[in-house]
Scaffold this motif. Structure first.
Motif, mmCIF file in Angstrom:
data_model
loop_
_atom_site.group_PDB
_atom_site.id
_atom_site.type_symbol
_atom_site.label_atom_id
_atom_site.label_comp_id
_atom_site.label_asym_id
_atom_site.label_seq_id
_atom_site.Cartn_x
_atom_site.Cartn_y
_atom_site.Cartn_z
ATOM 1 N N SER A 162 0.811 -1.222 0.000
ATOM 2 C CA SER A 162 0.000 0.000 0.000
ATOM 3 C C SER A 162 0.842 1.268 0.000
ATOM 4 N N GLU A 163 1.975 1.238 0.702
ATOM 5 C CA GLU A 163 2.802 2.441 0.796
ATOM 6 C C GLU A 163 3.663 2.679 -0.440
ATOM 7 N N THR A 164 4.113 1.615 -1.084
ATOM 8 C CA THR A 164 5.088 1.756 -2.164
ATOM 9 C C THR A 164 4.549 1.347 -3.524
ATOM 10 N N PHE A 165 4.101 0.108 -3.644
ATOM 11 C CA PHE A 165 3.866 -0.457 -4.963
ATOM 12 C C PHE A 165 2.529 -0.077 -5.586
ATOM 13 N N LEU A 166 1.473 -0.026 -4.804
ATOM 14 C CA LEU A 166 0.200 0.394 -5.388
ATOM 15 C C LEU A 166 0.273 1.832 -5.890
ATOM 16 N N PRO A 167 0.811 2.779 -5.121
ATOM 17 C CA PRO A 167 0.941 4.141 -5.671
ATOM 18 C C PRO A 167 1.848 4.183 -6.911
ATOM 19 N N ARG A 168 2.912 3.411 -6.899
ATOM 20 C CA ARG A 168 3.859 3.404 -8.024
ATOM 21 C C ARG A 168 3.204 2.934 -9.314
ATOM 22 N N TYR A 169 2.288 1.981 -9.220
ATOM 23 C CA TYR A 169 1.672 1.393 -10.408
ATOM 24 C C TYR A 169 0.202 1.755 -10.580
ATOM 25 N N GLY A 170 -0.261 2.713 -9.802
ATOM 26 C CA GLY A 170 -1.624 3.211 -9.974
ATOM 27 C C GLY A 170 -2.707 2.331 -9.395
ATOM 28 N N GLY A 171 -2.358 1.431 -8.487
ATOM 29 C CA GLY A 171 -3.351 0.546 -7.897
ATOM 30 C C GLY A 171 -3.958 1.132 -6.636
ATOM 31 N N GLU A 172 -5.093 0.579 -6.244
ATOM 32 C CA GLU A 172 -5.735 0.993 -4.999
ATOM 33 C C GLU A 172 -6.540 -0.162 -4.424
ATOM 34 N N VAL A 173 -6.492 -0.289 -3.100
ATOM 35 C CA VAL A 173 -7.300 -1.297 -2.418
ATOM 36 C C VAL A 173 -8.725 -0.767 -2.357
ATOM 37 N N LEU A 174 -9.674 -1.527 -2.924
ATOM 38 C CA LEU A 174 -11.083 -1.156 -2.869
ATOM 39 C C LEU A 174 -11.748 -1.708 -1.619
ATOM 40 N N TYR A 175 -11.276 -2.870 -1.179
ATOM 41 C CA TYR A 175 -11.842 -3.494 0.011
ATOM 42 C C TYR A 175 -10.816 -4.465 0.582
ATOM 43 N N ALA A 176 -10.730 -4.511 1.903
ATOM 44 C CA ALA A 176 -9.936 -5.518 2.606
ATOM 45 C C ALA A 176 -10.685 -5.879 3.877
ATOM 46 N N GLY A 177 -10.876 -7.160 4.115
ATOM 47 C CA GLY A 177 -11.611 -7.566 5.301
ATOM 48 C C GLY A 177 -11.296 -8.984 5.726
ATOM 49 N N THR A 178 -11.627 -9.274 6.962
ATOM 50 C CA THR A 178 -11.444 -10.599 7.543
ATOM 51 C C THR A 178 -12.655 -11.454 7.227
ATOM 52 N N GLY A 179 -12.411 -12.728 6.892
ATOM 53 C CA GLY A 179 -13.515 -13.650 6.649
ATOM 54 C C GLY A 179 -14.376 -13.784 7.893
ATOM 55 N N SER A 180 -15.678 -13.934 7.678
ATOM 56 C CA SER A 180 -16.616 -14.023 8.782
ATOM 57 C C SER A 180 -17.537 -15.218 8.546
ATOM 58 N N THR A 181 -18.773 -15.096 8.900
ATOM 59 C CA THR A 181 -19.745 -16.175 8.805
ATOM 60 C C THR A 181 -19.886 -16.664 7.365
ATOM 61 N N VAL A 182 -19.720 -17.965 7.172
ATOM 62 C CA VAL A 182 -19.893 -18.581 5.858
ATOM 63 C C VAL A 182 -21.336 -19.032 5.735
ATOM 64 N N LEU A 183 -22.006 -18.551 4.703
ATOM 65 C CA LEU A 183 -23.404 -18.933 4.501
ATOM 66 C C LEU A 183 -23.549 -20.045 3.480
ATOM 67 N N VAL A 184 -22.767 -20.007 2.412
ATOM 68 C CA VAL A 184 -22.833 -21.030 1.379
ATOM 69 C C VAL A 184 -21.407 -21.433 1.027
ATOM 70 N N ALA A 185 -20.993 -22.604 1.462
ATOM 71 C CA ALA A 185 -19.668 -23.131 1.138
ATOM 72 C C ALA A 185 -19.574 -24.556 1.652
ATOM 73 N N GLU A 186 -18.733 -25.306 1.003
ATOM 74 C CA GLU A 186 -18.422 -26.652 1.482
ATOM 75 C C GLU A 186 -17.360 -26.539 2.562
ATOM 76 N N ASP A 187 -17.143 -27.603 3.317
ATOM 77 C CA ASP A 187 -16.075 -27.606 4.310
ATOM 78 C C ASP A 187 -14.755 -27.249 3.643
ATOM 79 N N GLY A 188 -13.990 -26.382 4.289
ATOM 80 C CA GLY A 188 -12.693 -25.988 3.753
ATOM 81 C C GLY A 188 -12.735 -24.870 2.726
ATOM 82 N N GLN A 189 -13.914 -24.321 2.434
ATOM 83 C CA GLN A 189 -14.018 -23.258 1.447
ATOM 84 C C GLN A 189 -14.096 -21.862 2.053
ATOM 85 N N SER A 190 -13.962 -21.744 3.352
ATOM 86 C CA SER A 190 -13.974 -20.415 3.959
ATOM 87 C C SER A 190 -12.577 -19.809 3.824
#
Length: 121
Positions: free
Chosen positions: A46-74
């Motif tokens: 975030s500090e170096t490479f995204l600004p250098r190449y014009g990128g931006e984080v739109l969203y970052a978050g921790t996984g939470s409640t899984v509603l639809v997934a098989e075991d091991g898909q969270s």
């Protein structure tokens, strides 16, 4: 399990370039103790490479409640990053300075999905 893109994958990404902005979906499962290493990677990204190449984080978050997934898909974390185009992403991952930092990401992850997306018309 692979956690980093290979050269053949990057070539395919560039071959499918529409010239549109690239939105990259990151689904992350951390190795034991890997969350801290990934946070350091993300800070440097975030500090170096995204600004250098014009990128931006739109969203970052921790996984939470899984509603639809098989075991091991969270996921431990989800990150969505926008780049101006596929070439900018490719130039970033080829940057020797970035390649030094990406070792933090590689060590942090047990499993990952890194998927380019294209907008719906």
């Amino acid at each position: 399990m692979a956690v980093d893109p290979r050269g053949v994958d990057l070539k395919r990404l560039l071959a499918e370039d529409s010239g549109e902005p690239l939105v990259m979906l990151n689904l992350l499962r951390f190795a034991e103790g890997g969350a801290e290493s990934y946070r350091e990677y993300a800070r440097r990204l975030s500090e170096t490479f995204l600004p250098r190449y014009g990128g931006e984080v739109l969203y970052a978050g921790t996984g939470s409640t899984v509603l639809v997934a098989e075991d091991g898909q969270s996921w431990d974390a989800v990150i969505i990053v926008r780049y101006p185009d596929r070439t900018a992403f490719s130039r970033m991952v080829a940057d020797p300075e970035y390649q030094e930092v990406t070792r933090l990401r590689t060590a942090a992850l047990a499993e990952a999905v890194l998927q380019a997306t294209t907008p719906w018309s």
